[in-house]
Design a protein around this motif. Structure first.
Motif, PDB file in Angstrom:
ATOM      1  N   ILE A 154       4.066   4.368  -1.173  1.00  0.00           N
ATOM      2  CA  ILE A 154       3.453   4.958   0.205  1.00  0.00           C
ATOM      3  C   ILE A 154       2.705   6.318  -0.278  1.00  0.00           C
ATOM      4  O   ILE A 154       3.090   6.984  -0.885  1.00  0.00           O
ATOM      5  CB  ILE A 154       4.687   5.408   1.157  1.00  0.00           C
ATOM      6  CG1 ILE A 154       5.630   4.224   1.416  1.00  0.00           C
ATOM      7  CG2 ILE A 154       4.198   6.263   2.431  1.00  0.00           C
ATOM      8  CD1 ILE A 154       6.921   4.584   2.010  1.00  0.00           C
ATOM      9  N   LEU A 155       1.403   6.282   0.097  1.00  0.00           N
ATOM     10  CA  LEU A 155       0.655   7.221  -0.218  1.00  0.00           C
ATOM     11  C   LEU A 155       0.658   8.452   0.849  1.00  0.00           C
ATOM     12  O   LEU A 155       0.843   7.869   1.980  1.00  0.00           O
ATOM     13  CB  LEU A 155      -0.902   6.876  -0.654  1.00  0.00           C
ATOM     14  CG  LEU A 155      -0.887   5.690  -1.749  1.00  0.00           C
ATOM     15  CD1 LEU A 155      -2.107   5.144  -2.083  1.00  0.00           C
ATOM     16  CD2 LEU A 155      -0.171   6.188  -3.078  1.00  0.00           C
ATOM     17  N   GLN A 156      -0.045   9.377   0.483  1.00  0.00           N
ATOM     18  CA  GLN A 156      -0.091  10.518   1.720  1.00  0.00           C
ATOM     19  C   GLN A 156      -1.635  10.984   1.447  1.00  0.00           C
ATOM     20  O   GLN A 156      -2.078  11.334   0.646  1.00  0.00           O
ATOM     21  CB  GLN A 156       0.924  11.620   1.543  1.00  0.00           C
ATOM     22  CG  GLN A 156       0.786  12.585   2.544  1.00  0.00           C
ATOM     23  CD  GLN A 156       1.992  13.375   2.742  1.00  0.00           C
ATOM     24  OE1 GLN A 156       2.972  13.468   1.505  1.00  0.00           O
ATOM     25  NE2 GLN A 156       2.167  14.220   3.715  1.00  0.00           N
ATOM     26  N   ILE A 157      -2.184  11.113   2.701  1.00  0.00           N
ATOM     27  CA  ILE A 157      -3.646  11.615   2.810  1.00  0.00           C
ATOM     28  C   ILE A 157      -3.580  12.663   3.898  1.00  0.00           C
ATOM     29  O   ILE A 157      -3.289  12.231   5.222  1.00  0.00           O
ATOM     30  CB  ILE A 157      -4.593  10.388   3.219  1.00  0.00           C
ATOM     31  CG1 ILE A 157      -4.641   9.211   2.252  1.00  0.00           C
ATOM     32  CG2 ILE A 157      -6.148  11.087   2.967  1.00  0.00           C
ATOM     33  CD1 ILE A 157      -5.324   8.292   2.888  1.00  0.00           C
ATOM     34  N   GLY A 158      -3.619  13.853   3.614  1.00  0.00           N
ATOM     35  CA  GLY A 158      -3.148  14.776   4.691  1.00  0.00           C
ATOM     36  C   GLY A 158      -1.935  14.581   5.262  1.00  0.00           C
ATOM     37  O   GLY A 158      -0.888  14.401   4.724  1.00  0.00           O
ATOM     38  N   ASP A 159      -1.823  14.602   6.457  1.00  0.00           N
ATOM     39  CA  ASP A 159      -0.605  14.252   7.292  1.00  0.00           C
ATOM     40  C   ASP A 159      -0.484  12.665   7.650  1.00  0.00           C
ATOM     41  O   ASP A 159       0.215  12.479   8.621  1.00  0.00           O
ATOM     42  CB  ASP A 159      -0.378  15.200   8.410  1.00  0.00           C
ATOM     43  CG  ASP A 159      -1.342  15.167   9.449  1.00  0.00           C
ATOM     44  OD1 ASP A 159      -2.459  14.397   9.221  1.00  0.00           O
ATOM     45  OD2 ASP A 159      -1.203  15.509  10.694  1.00  0.00           O
ATOM     46  N   VAL A 160      -1.232  11.997   6.898  1.00  0.00           N
ATOM     47  CA  VAL A 160      -1.237  10.390   7.328  1.00  0.00           C
ATOM     48  C   VAL A 160      -0.557   9.577   5.998  1.00  0.00           C
ATOM     49  O   VAL A 160      -0.769   9.963   4.823  1.00  0.00           O
ATOM     50  CB  VAL A 160      -2.735   9.908   7.518  1.00  0.00           C
ATOM     51  CG1 VAL A 160      -2.729   8.447   7.515  1.00  0.00           C
ATOM     52  CG2 VAL A 160      -3.155  10.672   8.892  1.00  0.00           C
ATOM     53  N   LEU A 161       0.245   8.979   6.412  1.00  0.00           N
ATOM     54  CA  LEU A 161       1.056   8.085   5.331  1.00  0.00           C
ATOM     55  C   LEU A 161      -0.092   6.791   5.235  1.00  0.00           C
ATOM     56  O   LEU A 161      -0.083   6.217   6.211  1.00  0.00           O
ATOM     57  CB  LEU A 161       2.590   7.827   5.568  1.00  0.00           C
ATOM     58  CG  LEU A 161       3.367   9.138   5.551  1.00  0.00           C
ATOM     59  CD1 LEU A 161       4.577   8.709   5.778  1.00  0.00           C
ATOM     60  CD2 LEU A 161       3.021   9.794   4.300  1.00  0.00           C
ATOM     61  N   LEU A 162      -0.018   6.225   3.979  1.00  0.00           N
ATOM     62  CA  LEU A 162      -0.941   4.625   3.879  1.00  0.00           C
ATOM     63  C   LEU A 162       0.025   3.957   2.967  1.00  0.00           C
ATOM     64  O   LEU A 162       0.492   4.257   1.773  1.00  0.00           O
ATOM     65  CB  LEU A 162      -2.204   5.325   3.046  1.00  0.00           C
ATOM     66  CG  LEU A 162      -2.911   3.993   2.551  1.00  0.00           C
ATOM     67  CD1 LEU A 162      -3.574   2.979   3.573  1.00  0.00           C
ATOM     68  CD2 LEU A 162      -4.026   4.684   1.695  1.00  0.00           C
ATOM     69  N   VAL A 163       0.082   2.737   3.616  1.00  0.00           N
ATOM     70  CA  VAL A 163       0.922   1.841   2.946  1.00  0.00           C
ATOM     71  C   VAL A 163      -0.353   0.685   2.604  1.00  0.00           C
ATOM     72  O   VAL A 163      -0.877   0.149   3.777  1.00  0.00           O
ATOM     73  CB  VAL A 163       1.890   1.147   3.893  1.00  0.00           C
ATOM     74  CG1 VAL A 163       2.727   0.141   3.185  1.00  0.00           C
ATOM     75  CG2 VAL A 163       2.917   2.331   4.229  1.00  0.00           C
ATOM     76  N   SER A 164      -0.317   0.109   1.616  1.00  0.00           N
ATOM     77  CA  SER A 164      -1.250  -0.915   1.339  1.00  0.00           C
ATOM     78  C   SER A 164      -0.489  -2.156   0.925  1.00  0.00           C
ATOM     79  O   SER A 164       0.179  -2.090  -0.116  1.00  0.00           O
ATOM     80  CB  SER A 164      -2.459  -0.565   0.040  1.00  0.00           C
ATOM     81  OG  SER A 164      -2.993  -1.631  -0.376  1.00  0.00           O
ATOM     82  N   ILE A 165      -0.556  -3.218   1.717  1.00  0.00           N
ATOM     83  CA  ILE A 165       0.199  -4.469   1.326  1.00  0.00           C
ATOM     84  C   ILE A 165      -0.614  -5.188   0.349  1.00  0.00           C
ATOM     85  O   ILE A 165      -1.739  -5.642   0.716  1.00  0.00           O
ATOM     86  CB  ILE A 165       0.468  -5.169   2.434  1.00  0.00           C
ATOM     87  CG1 ILE A 165       1.043  -4.409   3.564  1.00  0.00           C
ATOM     88  CG2 ILE A 165       1.458  -6.482   2.257  1.00  0.00           C
ATOM     89  CD1 ILE A 165       2.583  -4.058   3.558  1.00  0.00           C
ATOM     90  N   GLN A 166      -0.103  -5.571  -0.766  1.00  0.00           N
ATOM     91  CA  GLN A 166      -0.938  -6.218  -1.651  1.00  0.00           C
ATOM     92  C   GLN A 166      -0.118  -7.524  -2.205  1.00  0.00           C
ATOM     93  O   GLN A 166      -0.653  -8.353  -2.692  1.00  0.00           O
ATOM     94  CB  GLN A 166      -1.020  -5.393  -2.806  1.00  0.00           C
ATOM     95  CG  GLN A 166      -2.048  -4.313  -2.535  1.00  0.00           C
ATOM     96  CD  GLN A 166      -2.482  -3.340  -3.911  1.00  0.00           C
ATOM     97  OE1 GLN A 166      -2.126  -3.986  -4.947  1.00  0.00           O
ATOM     98  NE2 GLN A 166      -2.926  -2.423  -3.651  1.00  0.00           N
TER      99      GLN A 166
END
Lengths: 136, 136
Positions: free
Chosen positions: A6-18
């Protein structure tokens, strides 16, 4: 590498399904996400599925669960990067992603989350209560 | 899902390494990245390795190759999210990542790219020429 990072950009969490998600990885992801939203106070979650070639009802349910989870922490969820073939299959099979929002790509997904966040700020009630009252 | 997806945040490209990379996937990734940087004019590349448990000389070389590739398009590369255990192994084995920059997490990586980009703007020469002249 059995957990989706789970990555974080500012106050947004990012999940990249691979990878093809198995039952256990989906449970792990939901657990990890709940913990990360709670710990960071993130305002939104973006799930990128640009590498996903098949979206079935199992994956669809996962999106819905993540969206419901996030909402309990007053965070929104946007699914981005859907392949055209996936979109066509979803429509042809009559599958829906429930109330999960979608956007073309990560940039637009983040923009949508910002707009939703701005709209919520200043509302008398926030979080689940607000959503129950139809305020978002 | 044999290709690692490349996401875009503003003018930064993001690669999240989640699976054990085979020779062919590394070649695909390098090719895809070169095409995406060229097509988007991205100013930087962030490689997230928070899911990576082992960094060997093979992966190290991949970072160096991606950094050199990016540089030819006047883009910088930052590797983020290294696990403490990975860092310890790298140091103990005396492995280096060449000239590849590292940062704690995605947010800091993007900040570093912004600073580097700002610094380069207004320089008389840019791109490979500038880097050859030691201007970056």
């Amino acid at each position: 590498m059995d957990r989706v990072p789970i990555l974080q950009i500012g106050d947004v969490l990012l999940v990249s399904i691979q990878v093809d998600l198995q039952d256990q990885s989906v449970l792990n992801l939901q657990e990890d996400l709940a913990e990360r939203i709670s710990a960071t106070g993130a305002s939104g979650v973006v799930i990128d599925i640009s590498a996903v070639e098949i979206v079935d009802s199992f994956i669809g349910r996962m999106f819905a669960t993540i969206a419901s989870l996030s909402q309990l922490f007053d965070a929104d969820t946007v699914v981005v990067g859907m392949r055209p073939a996936v979109a066509i299959t979803l429509v042809e099979l009559g599958l829906t992603l429930g109330n999960v929002r979608t956007a073309l790509d990560l940039d637009r997904g983040i923009k949508i989350l910002r707009v939703l966040h701005e709209r919520r700020r200043g509302l008398p009630g926030t979080g689940h209560a607000a959503s129950t009252l139809g305020l978002r």
